[in-house]
Design a protein around this motif. Structure first.
Motif, PDB file in Angstrom:
ATOM      1  N   ARG A 260      44.017  35.924  34.532  1.00  0.00           N
ATOM      2  CA  ARG A 260      42.607  36.291  34.589  1.00  0.00           C
ATOM      3  C   ARG A 260      41.722  35.088  34.908  1.00  0.00           C
ATOM      4  O   ARG A 260      40.844  35.162  35.768  1.00  0.00           O
ATOM      5  CB  ARG A 260      42.165  36.958  33.286  1.00  0.00           C
ATOM      6  N   PRO A 261      41.934  33.962  34.207  1.00  0.00           N
ATOM      7  CA  PRO A 261      41.094  32.799  34.524  1.00  0.00           C
ATOM      8  C   PRO A 261      41.279  32.342  35.976  1.00  0.00           C
ATOM      9  O   PRO A 261      40.318  31.928  36.622  1.00  0.00           O
ATOM     10  CB  PRO A 261      41.579  31.716  33.552  1.00  0.00           C
ATOM     11  N   LEU A 262      42.487  32.412  36.470  1.00  0.00           N
ATOM     12  CA  LEU A 262      42.732  31.995  37.840  1.00  0.00           C
ATOM     13  C   LEU A 262      41.870  32.800  38.810  1.00  0.00           C
ATOM     14  O   LEU A 262      41.298  32.287  39.764  1.00  0.00           O
ATOM     15  CB  LEU A 262      44.216  32.174  38.186  1.00  0.00           C
ATOM     16  N   ILE A 263      41.784  34.079  38.537  1.00  0.00           N
ATOM     17  CA  ILE A 263      41.038  34.954  39.433  1.00  0.00           C
ATOM     18  C   ILE A 263      39.540  34.798  39.234  1.00  0.00           C
ATOM     19  O   ILE A 263      38.763  34.733  40.184  1.00  0.00           O
ATOM     20  CB  ILE A 263      41.457  36.421  39.186  1.00  0.00           C
ATOM     21  N   LEU A 264      39.147  34.740  37.972  1.00  0.00           N
ATOM     22  CA  LEU A 264      37.725  34.777  37.674  1.00  0.00           C
ATOM     23  C   LEU A 264      37.002  33.444  37.871  1.00  0.00           C
ATOM     24  O   LEU A 264      35.818  33.414  38.179  1.00  0.00           O
ATOM     25  CB  LEU A 264      37.530  35.223  36.225  1.00  0.00           C
ATOM     26  N   LEU A 265      37.693  32.346  37.649  1.00  0.00           N
ATOM     27  CA  LEU A 265      37.014  31.056  37.669  1.00  0.00           C
ATOM     28  C   LEU A 265      37.342  30.296  38.942  1.00  0.00           C
ATOM     29  O   LEU A 265      38.472  30.296  39.403  1.00  0.00           O
ATOM     30  CB  LEU A 265      37.455  30.215  36.468  1.00  0.00           C
ATOM     31  N   SER A 266      36.325  29.653  39.492  1.00  0.00           N
ATOM     32  CA  SER A 266      36.595  28.889  40.702  1.00  0.00           C
ATOM     33  C   SER A 266      36.189  27.414  40.606  1.00  0.00           C
ATOM     34  O   SER A 266      36.739  26.575  41.290  1.00  0.00           O
ATOM     35  CB  SER A 266      35.917  29.541  41.910  1.00  0.00           C
ATOM     36  N   THR A 267      35.266  27.105  39.735  1.00  0.00           N
ATOM     37  CA  THR A 267      34.872  25.706  39.611  1.00  0.00           C
ATOM     38  C   THR A 267      35.720  24.993  38.576  1.00  0.00           C
ATOM     39  O   THR A 267      35.956  25.519  37.506  1.00  0.00           O
ATOM     40  CB  THR A 267      33.397  25.588  39.147  1.00  0.00           C
TER      41      THR A 267
END
Lengths: 368, 297, 294
Positions: C229-236
């Motif tokens: 989930r974090p991989l998908i949701l977060l980009s910075t």
């Protein structure tokens, strides 16, 4: 059919001694019952014979070998458990035959044995059923069948009837006795119910707190208990135990039970009891030996009066409770002869059957 | 006097009040998205441009796409291998624990087997990647010392899925272990004693008694284990990003690539729905099959 | 195999247990000892299993080099300077904190309602909860991403936290715990004059603490270790959580000096370890209780 010997058998669980050095000799084909209250060590002893518990000290001999280090399956014993312990995922036939299958007996031999056992137990129609489809009594029979087909040297029973209702228990007791007649194998039977022990066993071993109180055939256990524990444990309702003062008057020993009640010990026991004169001892007599006044049959019979406090009619007899020396004492009388509650009544004490117990040692003064 | 009517009313009001946040949350973040997913799978969409109806085009493409075929095959094989390994290890280890009576040893083994479950699959894969590195990896180093040929753990398309299975199982052994520990502790001891006396001991005891008696647990472990394994993403992604080629690519990785790299949300949804369907069917099959081999009291 | 009599069998059992333990512990041991090694030596073969150097600088580097470089101070090798690891640890803590307590709080209420309160539609709603427990996350991740994107939460921790709070599993768990509390307590409270709220707050809520502890531990652990989930949701970078950070570290380092990466890994495991030691009794008992009925 093998004999069993337990020599100085001891078992300790984490510092607690459950079995404290007992010795028992069981002859071939003998039916021996181990009785006692919970925690007395009887089940532990049985499990040690089976090999399910390790022996802390001492020896177990089955037949002519010491089996302390022999695995249960190699001891040639079969066991019937309190909760039947049937394999829940196998049907009755499989439950009974699995041990034989694993020992590589021929299919014919297995069928024959199972059929024979089923016939003895009356479970021929149940072969396809699973344990959960059987009633308690049926399960117990299957458990016994599983043991019978093994043709073992010894049968071990661990309180097999405790989980059955009262009526079924009485029925199964008779069945077990009949089976023992037919199958003639050595049996060690553990129970906390002294009635089972009395009715089934050739010899009874009464255990208490890890030790043996007495080993004797049923009748002898009843007539000549060795200790207060055995005296109170065997027989239902329990033996009356009444504190008394022993007095010697001439050639007669008297037992002073109450201010106004004293009973004479049988003349033949003068030598036995007179050393205790002047002491406070315990007078033991079974309820069945305190009856309504009856014509004297032996010189030990003696009459006295007391007030009836409670009556419990049983149909065949009526239990009469009277008060002696602050204690409730129980007697058995024929129904028609009893007075009403609160009334005074005449009783006969059959003193030939009395026991004198030393309160310091809790042992019965020996009549041998 | 206890006012039953107002009590009932309060219960009702409180009831709705208490469940409201969770129910709303579930509707918004689970139930709603499922429905939306199904609809989305019928459209072309990349968030930036408007949606275009696609019908079952995505599903047709899925059925024909060779990558999809490889991916789903990988996923399925992975699931089966992992479940088998997990059950085997968990069962045997839990069985062995029955012979460990010292409470310090018990604590030690329980903790050791359970510990990897507390770690992140991504983290585990990072250091396992070093371990299994084809050229510098420790595993290959020791293999070469003993004289065995080294294995291209992460560089060969034939082996890499196996490597991922090993890493995943390494981490998840604790799951089945704990399950079986619990199951064994509830077995009726009298039945096991009876078996000892009857002569059912050793391996026979395992086959005739332990296995059938814990078959419900094996079933549970298999169903749950398969569902989890088939959703694997962290391990293959971190180990090799799915490579070499597509040999280490799993269904969820495909969803990630399709939806978040190629921005084909419609196709991605279709893959997700397809995966869900596979899980559902496989679970139903297992439930159906359990009548044959699972024994319930 | 209740108790094996023969020494050979007993030895075989222990051998097996120890062998598997070794397989599990050895990589972990290697991680710890290599994390303390000089970066250049970290990949040397034969591997040394026990720590020989104690280069705590690796840890220092992992945690602080990003920030120090901003100030112009260079620590260690270049690569870790790109990963704001401390931020990531903070992010993970923040996410886990809110998710854990959020779940405990809301699931306690909902679980109680399903266990002890009566309201029309209760069974339907509970069935809904149960059904969603079985939905794999990938089916919902795309729509959730789209939703969060539209709400502007797509690169934020809030976007990570919010969808994680409503938990069907947590509700189910708490319900089971509350069901085990005898209802006589409720009746006693009613007779004592308590309101429904008081019954919950003063009786059931406190008594459900073991369930909340189990839920808390599971929730914290799961979200601390979450990657997908974090991989998908977060980009910075600065919004990343720890697992993402570790992978980022690894990507920058390649096979250069992995000891710094391993230092990061050890740091990431510490909270999990603490939670385990703190709650292992509760946790394993809770899991065992659930497994009994298959």
């Amino acid at each position: 059919m093998a004999s069993i010997q337990l020599r100085s058998l001891r078992k300790t669980f984490e510092g607690v001694e459950a079995v404290r050095g007992i010795d028992i000799d069981i002859a071939q084909r003998e039916f021996v019952a181990l009785v006692g209250p919970s925690g007395c060590g009887k089940s532990t002893t049985l499990r040690m014979i089976a090999g399910l518990e390790d022996v802390t000290d001492g020896q177990i001999v089955i037949g002519d070998r010491v089996v302390n280090d022999v695995a249960p399956k190699d001891r040639d014993v079969a066991m019937v458990f309190q909760n039947y312990a049937l394999y829940p995922h196998m049907n009755v036939f499989q439950n009974m035959s699995i041990a034989l299958t694993l020992r590589k007996l021929s299919k014919a031999e297995i069928s024959a044995r199972v059929a024979a056992a089923a016939e003895i137990l009356g479970i021929e129609d149940l072969m396809d059923r699973r344990p959960k489809q059987l009633s308690g009594g049926q399960r117990q029979r299957v458990a016994m069948g599983r043991a019978i087909v093994r043709n073992p040297a010894v049968f071990l029973f661990d309180e097999p009837l405790s989980n059955l209702d009262a009526k079924l228990r009485v029925q199964m007791r008779t069945e077990i006795k009949k089976i023992h007649r037919r199958v003639q194998t050595t049996v060690v039977y553990v129970t906390h119910d002294q009635v089972e022990a009395m009715t089934l066993a050739d010899r009874i071993v009464v255990m208490n707190a890890g030790q043996i109180e007495q080993m004797a055939p049923p009748q002898e256990m009843y007539d000549r208990p060795v200790s207060r524990f055995v005296a109170e444990f065997i027989g239902s309702p329990s033996m009356n135990i009444i504190p008394c003062q022993v007095r010697r008057e001439g050639a007669q020993v008297w037992l002073d039970l109450d201010d106004d009640l004293r009973l004479p010990a049988p003349g033949g026991r003068y030598e036995l009891y007179q050393p205790f004169a002047g002491r406070e001892m315990l007078f033991g007599i079974r309820p069945e030996h305190i009856t309504e006044q009856r014509p004297h049959v032996s010189e030990g019979d003696c009459d006295f009066s007391a007030d009836v406090s409670v009556l419990e009619p049983l149909g065949v007899d009526t239990m009469v409770f009277i008060e002696i020396n602050g204690r409730e004492v129980c007697g058995r009388a024929t129904p028609r002869s009893v007075a009403g509650e609160g009334a005074r009544m005449r009783f006969t004490a059959h003193m030939d059957h009395m026991h004198l117990i030393d309160p310091d040692t809790d042992l019965v003064v020996n009549q041998q | 006097m206890i006012d039953v009517a107002s009590l009932r009313r309060t219960k009702t009001i409180l009831g709705y009040l208490f469940v409201a946040p969770t129910i709303i949350g579930i509707l918004v973040f689970t139930a709603g998205p499922i429905a939306f997913s199904m609809i989305l799978s019928l459209f072309y969409w990349d968030i930036l441009s408007p949606m275009k109806y696609a019908g079952i085009e995505h599903y047709r493409w899925l059925a024909e796409d060779p990558v999809a075929r490889t991916v789903f095959q990988n996923t399925f094989v992975f699931g089966v291998v992992v479940v088998v390994l997990q059950n085997l290890l968990g069962f045997t280890l839990a069985l062995c624990m029955r012979n460990v009576l010292n409470k310090y040893f018990r604590f030690f083994f329980r903790s050791v087997f359970f510990m990897p479950l507390l770690m992140s699959g991504a983290t585990v894969s990072v250091f396992m990647a070093y371990f299994f590195n084809t050229d510098f990896g420790i595993v290959n180093y020791y293999l070469s010392i003993i004289g065995l040929p080294t294995v291209p753990w992460v560089s060969s398309s034939d082996v890499v899925l196996l490597t991922t299975s090993i890493v995943y199982t390494w981490q998840h052994v604790g799951f089945t272990f704990i399950l079986f520990l619990g199951a064994f502790s509830t077995l009726p001891t009298e039945v096991l004693d009876a078996a000892d006396v009857d002569g059912i001991t050793g391996w026979r005891k395992v086959w005739y008694l332990y296995l059938p008696l814990v078959s419900p647990t094996i079933f549970f472990a298999s169903v749950i284990g398969f569902i989890h394994a088939v959703q694997v993403f962290d391990h293959p992604y971190v180990l090799t990003r799915g490579g070499p080629g597509d040999s280490n690519r799993t269904a969820v990785m495909m969803i990630y690539d399709v939806a978040f790299k190629d921005l084909e949300f419609g196709y991605g949804s279709a893959v997700a729905i397809a995966l869900f369907a596979v899980i559902f069917v496989a679970t139903m099959l297992q439930f159906w099959a359990q009548k044959k081999w699972v024994f319930y009291e | 195999m209740n108790r094996l009599r023969d020494y050979r069998g007993q030895a075989a059992v222990y051998l097996y247990l120890v062998a598997i333990s070794v397989v599990i512990l050895v990589p972990l041991l290697w991680v710890v000892s290599t994390s303390l090694r000089l970066p250049v030596e970290s990949y040397s073969l034969p591997p040394k299993w026990l720590p020989t150097d104690f280069r705590w600088e690796n840890y220092y580097e992992v945690l602080f080099s990003y920030y120090l470089e901003k100030e112009g101070i260079f620590v260690g090798s270049q690569a870790s300077a790109n990963v704001p690891f401390l931020h990531m640890m903070k992010n993970s803590f923040v996410v886990c904190f809110f998710v854990t307590f959020g779940q405990i709080f809301f699931c306690a209420f909902a679980g109680y309602a399903f266990a002890r309160l009566k309201f029309p539609g209760k069974d339907v709603l509970f069935w809904l909860v149960l059904a969603t427990m079985m939905i794999p996350i990938q089916v919902t991740i795309i729509p959730i991403y789209i939703l969060l994107f539209n709400m502007g939460l797509h690169d934020t921790l809030t976007g990570l936290i919010l969808p994680a709070i409503p938990s069907a599993f947590g509700t189910f768990l708490m319900r089971q715990y509350y069901l085990r509390i005898p209802s006589v307590l409720e009746e006693a409270m009613i007779i004592d004059g308590g309101t429904q709220w008081q019954i919950f707050w003063r009786v059931y809520f406190p008594l459900g603490t073991p369930g909340m502890v189990v839920l808390g531990i599971l929730a914290f652990n799961y979200h601390w270790n979450e990657f997908f989930r974090p991989l998908i949701l977060l980009s910075t970078d600065s919004n990343f959580t720890v697992p993402l950070g570790i992978v980022a570290l690894r990507d920058y380092k390649m096979t250069g000096s992995i000891s710094v990466v391993l230092a990061g890994i050890v740091l990431s495991i510490i909270p999990a370890l603490c939670i385990y030691l703190f709650g292992q009794k509760h946790l394993i008992e809770g899991l065992l209780a659930g497994s009994v009925k298959g």
